[in-house]
Design a protein around this motif. Structure first.
Motif, PDB file in Angstrom:
ATOM      1  N   UNK A 158      71.622 -55.372 102.857  1.00  0.00           N
ATOM      2  CA  UNK A 158      71.017 -54.606 103.607  1.00  0.00           C
ATOM      3  C   UNK A 158      72.049 -53.994 104.684  1.00  0.00           C
ATOM      4  N   UNK A 159      72.736 -54.931 105.104  1.00  0.00           N
ATOM      5  CA  UNK A 159      73.836 -54.568 106.160  1.00  0.00           C
ATOM      6  C   UNK A 159      74.630 -53.444 105.861  1.00  0.00           C
ATOM      7  N   UNK A 160      75.117 -53.389 104.583  1.00  0.00           N
ATOM      8  CA  UNK A 160      76.030 -52.394 104.059  1.00  0.00           C
ATOM      9  C   UNK A 160      75.447 -50.879 103.745  1.00  0.00           C
ATOM     10  N   UNK A 213      72.786 -49.918 105.589  1.00  0.00           N
ATOM     11  CA  UNK A 213      72.531 -49.280 106.741  1.00  0.00           C
ATOM     12  C   UNK A 213      73.961 -48.485 107.410  1.00  0.00           C
ATOM     13  N   UNK A 214      74.867 -49.116 107.077  1.00  0.00           N
ATOM     14  CA  UNK A 214      76.205 -48.325 107.398  1.00  0.00           C
ATOM     15  C   UNK A 214      76.313 -47.063 106.678  1.00  0.00           C
ATOM     16  N   UNK A 247      68.598 -58.016 112.430  1.00  0.00           N
ATOM     17  CA  UNK A 247      69.808 -57.950 112.496  1.00  0.00           C
ATOM     18  C   UNK A 247      70.623 -57.439 111.297  1.00  0.00           C
ATOM     19  N   UNK A 248      70.290 -57.881 110.110  1.00  0.00           N
ATOM     20  CA  UNK A 248      70.650 -57.431 108.811  1.00  0.00           C
ATOM     21  C   UNK A 248      70.443 -55.646 108.884  1.00  0.00           C
ATOM     22  N   UNK A 249      69.223 -55.475 109.135  1.00  0.00           N
ATOM     23  CA  UNK A 249      68.854 -54.066 109.151  1.00  0.00           C
ATOM     24  C   UNK A 249      69.285 -52.982 110.025  1.00  0.00           C
ATOM     25  N   UNK A 250      70.211 -53.609 111.003  1.00  0.00           N
ATOM     26  CA  UNK A 250      70.946 -52.802 112.033  1.00  0.00           C
ATOM     27  C   UNK A 250      72.367 -52.750 111.599  1.00  0.00           C
ATOM     28  N   UNK A 251      72.618 -53.475 110.307  1.00  0.00           N
ATOM     29  CA  UNK A 251      74.082 -53.331 109.938  1.00  0.00           C
ATOM     30  C   UNK A 251      75.174 -54.517 110.153  1.00  0.00           C
ATOM     31  N   UNK A 252      74.383 -55.692 110.586  1.00  0.00           N
ATOM     32  CA  UNK A 252      75.112 -56.900 111.033  1.00  0.00           C
ATOM     33  C   UNK A 252      75.224 -57.822 109.444  1.00  0.00           C
ATOM     34  N   UNK A 253      76.347 -58.047 109.151  1.00  0.00           N
ATOM     35  CA  UNK A 253      76.718 -59.300 108.169  1.00  0.00           C
ATOM     36  C   UNK A 253      76.062 -60.549 108.987  1.00  0.00           C
ATOM     37  N   UNK A 277      67.886 -63.814 103.324  1.00  0.00           N
ATOM     38  CA  UNK A 277      69.051 -62.956 103.399  1.00  0.00           C
ATOM     39  C   UNK A 277      69.895 -63.244 104.637  1.00  0.00           C
TER      40      UNK A 277
END
Lengths: 251, 311, 307
Positions: A72-74, A76-77, B192-198, C307
């Motif tokens: 997901x975090x990729x 979003x980017x 947090x993952x869905x705002x782009x944080x690994x 996740x």
């Protein structure tokens, strides 16, 4: 041009087929609604697009790039942000911090161990909060906001990623009719101002037919109809399984 | 962010008080202060994991012990100078945390806690069985401490400087862009993952930071005691630092330091009367869990809010 | 290495692996059962195990000459731990169910600290040994009439454990899959809200499972007593072993802990021959390999929000 393409995506939960070989295209600049009865697979569909779930097979392409199986975090980017049906904020942080963290992440500042955080993106955070009507609540604890305001906060968090495409899962769930109207006006306004492509699920048919350019109907994990609001409204199968089809179904 | 004025004043006063301890206090007070400073750093390092990232480690003593043993062995067995041995010990603690953390942050919650404990018991077993290197259960005795800091008062000042710098660094890290995002990861990993944080990488970095600073505390303890003992790697040590952190309050930066001081003093006091210190700790933990989950600092804030309301 | 070519030693170690594995299984099964339903990892499981061993010792030492004293000790250990678990669950733990997992974890941690001391107050710090029960003191001949240079003898007591482990496993499996209570417990591992919706008395299910799982720890401790030195500290060793077992096998899975326990039994028994003194390292390496391959263990399910 399609900005988001889903090709025969399939998801199975221990024998129960949640999404059955769905193909779908989201055109750049459109406002597209996904409707369907409860349990039709709308949220699963969103989770498959945004990387929260991996499809069993099939592919997802965003902006010409394969994003199937990406974290997901990729995703979003790349410019695909989402909100959630159930409130999904950072409850014990301030309203301000909720949005600021999203901006820190967007700017890839979140691994900076020795850059003090408090002053980062101060102005932009305030602007975003003002945009969604939370300008006065910046210093309140997010978890203590009223329900409708928490939904607005979620919208601000999603917008902070500066997305091209925004996925909103039931943006007005649990809101009063008045809150719904306000919230929808806000979403429309932001979509236009920022040139966003919008994909949303919604249970309120007034809202759906009021703002969507196109509508797709999901039923038992299959898209049974897709088209302009009028086409969908008059579709036989949609009427039968979903829209006011109860008299037919009973017969 | 600037430190709130009240906190800043307290920090300055505490520092000033500590500077004067050797001048005004007894030998006993100097020793006690040195030990408490070391445990403050140990507890604050753990809180990067618990309070800021929301991951409870039951094996934090592992990095404390690795720092201590490495410093002791390099100084004594290999006769390295302090300026090399100390950083090497800290580095090794950080590397160990990076290795263990790689596995642990794949898991969350209960699994995470179990795995940290399992790894820590592994470190303990190695310290116990590798007699040639660590002295086994006799401990590593007779650590060579450089003459410059070998003495009650010089060592106290050395500890004060190292701990102060470490705490300042931890403060910056916890209030950095990283620290803010880490709190978001604690509050809601999915969002947090869905705002782009690994989020996994964030938790891994937090694990390494925590392990590294625990290593500093361990190295300080080894030189203070002129020795390192397997008990420092045992799970009871992990339990003790965990209780320190919770007692002070994991949602405030300085809470764990206060908890460390409180629990340490309580320990010194209790063992005069009973050998059953673990029971006392257990009861303290029960009281925290059932009645004051926010710790002493949280309790203080609550009382202040009540008083403000009453006015 | 030459020992590995000696068939008698290999045979003995093979049997040792299974008996150790089965003893570990009986203990770990209780841990995994409790986790499956309550979502609590009971850190106190090891100290329950230790209490079981001590209780067995106390019973046996008081009735030394009585036939069946050992088995009475095993039953007493199970019963004692059932009572202790009941008091802990009803008295304190159930106040914490609606709090974060962390709180429950720390709670069981506090129990470890307190009960560890309690054991020292009651039994001191001496090492005790428990004699093997009457009828299981000898050895069984596995030569089956073959003319071997050395007869294949294996002691009866650990052999009994080799049999008892599968019996417990199958018994638990039958209860879980064939009885109404078992179905309720399995439903609880899937979906806790559903239980209440079905009209089940959820608190009662929780209490029953906590008591049953803890009793297994006590029985496991009593069964281990003739094999090991009963002494302070045995709780920590066993809890770490249990953790390794459930991490390998997968939390909440009965057969996962069965397999995990067997694997650990083999690693310990054969590891000691290959790397004397460092067999422990092998179990950790194995655990890491499993984690790399399947982070949730061989039979485990990922957490809902993984996740």
């Amino acid at each position: 041009m399609a900005v988001l393409e889903i090709d025969t995506v399939h998801k199975n939960f221990g024998g129960f087929v949640a999404i059955n070989d769905v193909s779908f295209a989201l055109e750049e600049g459109e406002t597209h609604a996904i409707i369907g009865p409860n349990g039709a697979g709308k949220t699963t569909f969103f989770n498959l697009i945004t990387g929260h779930l991996q499809p069993d097979h099939g592919s997802v392409t965003f902006d010409g790039r394969a994003i199937t199986g990406m974290a997901p975090h990729r995703i979003v980017k790349l410019g695909l942000a989402r909100s959630f049906q159930r409130i999904n904020i950072y409850p014990r942080m301030s309203v301000f911090e909720n949005v600021q963290v999203a901006l820190i992440a967007r700017d890839a500042m979140h691994f900076k161990l020795f850059t003090l955080g408090a002053a980062l993106n101060r102005d932009e955070t305030s602007e975003l909060l003002a945009l969604v009507g939370l300008g006065d609540e910046a210093n309140e604890v997010a978890g203590e906001l009223a329900y409708g305001k928490q939904k607005q906060l979620e919208l601000a968090i999603a917008l902070a990623a500066n997305p091209k495409v925004l996925l909103l899962d039931e943006p007005t769930a649990g809101m009063s009719p008045q809150e719904t109207a306000e919230s929808i006006r806000l979403i429309e306004q932001i979509t236009v101002a920022r040139g966003l492509t919008l994909l949303f699920t919604e249970h309120d048919m007034g809202v759906v037919f009021g703002i969507a350019d196109r509508i797709s109907v999901l039923h038992h994990g299959v898209i049974i109809a897709s088209g302009k609001p009028d086409e969908v409204r008059n579709d036989e199968e949609v009427r039968r399984v979903y829209l006011g089809g109860s008299s037919h179904a009973a017969a | 962010m600037v430190m709130p004025r009240g906190t800043a004043i307290v920090v300055v006063l505490v520092l000033a008080g500590l500077l004067l301890v050797p001048v005004l206090g007894s030998n006993y007070l100097v020793d006690l202060s040195t030990e408490i400073l070391i445990y403050m750093l140990f507890a604050l390092s753990l809180n990067v994991l618990i309070g800021y990232s929301g991951n409870v480690s039951f094996g934090h003593a592992a990095y404390f012990a690795i720092g201590g043993y490495t410093c002791a062995i390099l100084l004594t067995t290999y006769e390295w100078p302090l300026l090399l041995a100390f950083p090497a010990a800290v580095l090794l603690s950080g590397l160990a945390a990076a290795f263990v953390g790689y596995f642990c942050v794949k898991l969350t919650d209960i699994y995470f806690a179990m795995l940290t404990l399992a790894f820590a018991m592994f470190v303990w077993a190695v310290a116990f069985k590798w007699r040639d290197m660590t002295g086994g259960d006799d401990g590593f005795v007779g650590v060579t401490v450089p003459a410059l800091i070998d003495g009650r008062v010089p060592y106290f000042y050395f500890t004060l400087v190292v701990v102060s710098i470490s705490i300042a660094l931890l403060w910056v890290i916890c209030h950095s862009a990283f620290g803010r995002t880490l709190v978001a990861v604690r509050e809601n990993r999915t969002r947090a993952g869905f705002v782009g944080v690994n989020t996994r990488a964030m938790r891994h970095v937090a694990f390494v930071v925590a392990g590294t600073f625990a290593g500093i505390a361990g190295a300080l303890l080894a030189m203070y005691n002129h020795g390192m003992y397997v008990e420092s790697a045992f799970w009871t040590e992990s339990a003790q630092v965990l209780i320190m952190t919770l007692l002070g309050g994991m949602y405030s930066f300085f809470g764990p330091a206060m908890g460390a001081a409180l629990l340490y003093l309580l320990n010194v006091f209790t063992i005069q009367y009973t050998e059953y210190w673990p029971t006392v700790q257990g009861v303290i933990l029960l009281i925290i869990l059932l009645f004051v989950p926010e710790g002493v600092v949280g309790l203080g804030q609550k009382i202040r809010q009540q008083l403000a309301k009453a006015d | 290495m030459s020992m590995l070519t000696n068939p008698t030693i290999v045979f003995l170690q093979f049997m040792n692996s299974i008996s150790l594995g089965m003893n570990l299984f009986i203990i770990a099964a209780g841990l995994t059962l409790i986790f499956g339903v309550l979502r609590v990892i009971n850190f106190a499981h090891g100290v329950f195990f230790m209490f079981g061993a001590y209780v067995c010792y106390s019973v046996v030492s008081r009735m030394a000459e009585t036939a069946g004293a050992f088995w009475l000790g095993v039953l007493a250990a199970g019963a004692a731990l059932a009572v202790i678990a009941f008091i802990i669950e009803r008295g304190l733990l159930h106040y914490l169910y609606d709090k974060e997992h962390l709180m429950q974890l720390l709670f069981t941690f506090a129990i470890v600290l307190i009960m560890g001391d309690l054991a020292k107050m009651i039994w001191g710090t001496d090492q005790y040994s428990v004699p093997k029960p009457e009828g299981l003191k000898g050895a069984v001949d596995f030569s089956f009439g073959a003319d071997l240079a050395m007869p294949l003898l294996y002691p009866a007591y650990p052999l009994m454990l080799c049999v008892l482990g599968p019996v417990v496993a199958i018994g638990m499996w039958l209860v879980l899959s064939k009885t109404r209570w078992g179905r309720v417990i399995r439903a609880a591992t899937q979906d806790r809200e559903m239980l209440a919706a079905l009209g089940m008395n959820v608190p009662l299910v929780y209490t029953a499972v906590f008591v049953a799982g803890s009793a297994l720890a006590g029985i496991g401790g009593a069964l281990a007593a003739p094999r090991v030195a009963v002494s302070p500290g045995m709780d920590v060793t066993i809890i770490v072993e249990c953790f390794i077992i459930v991490i390998i096998g997968g939390l909440g899975s009965l057969w996962g802990s069965f397999l995990g326990a067997l694997i650990l039994g083999f690693v310990n028994s054969f590891g000691i021959m290959i790397f004397p003194n460092w067999e422990l390292v092998l179990s950790y390496v194995l655990m890491l390999l499993v984690l790399l391959w399947r982070p949730w263990g061989l039979f485990g399910q990922p957490e809902a929000d993984g996740h």
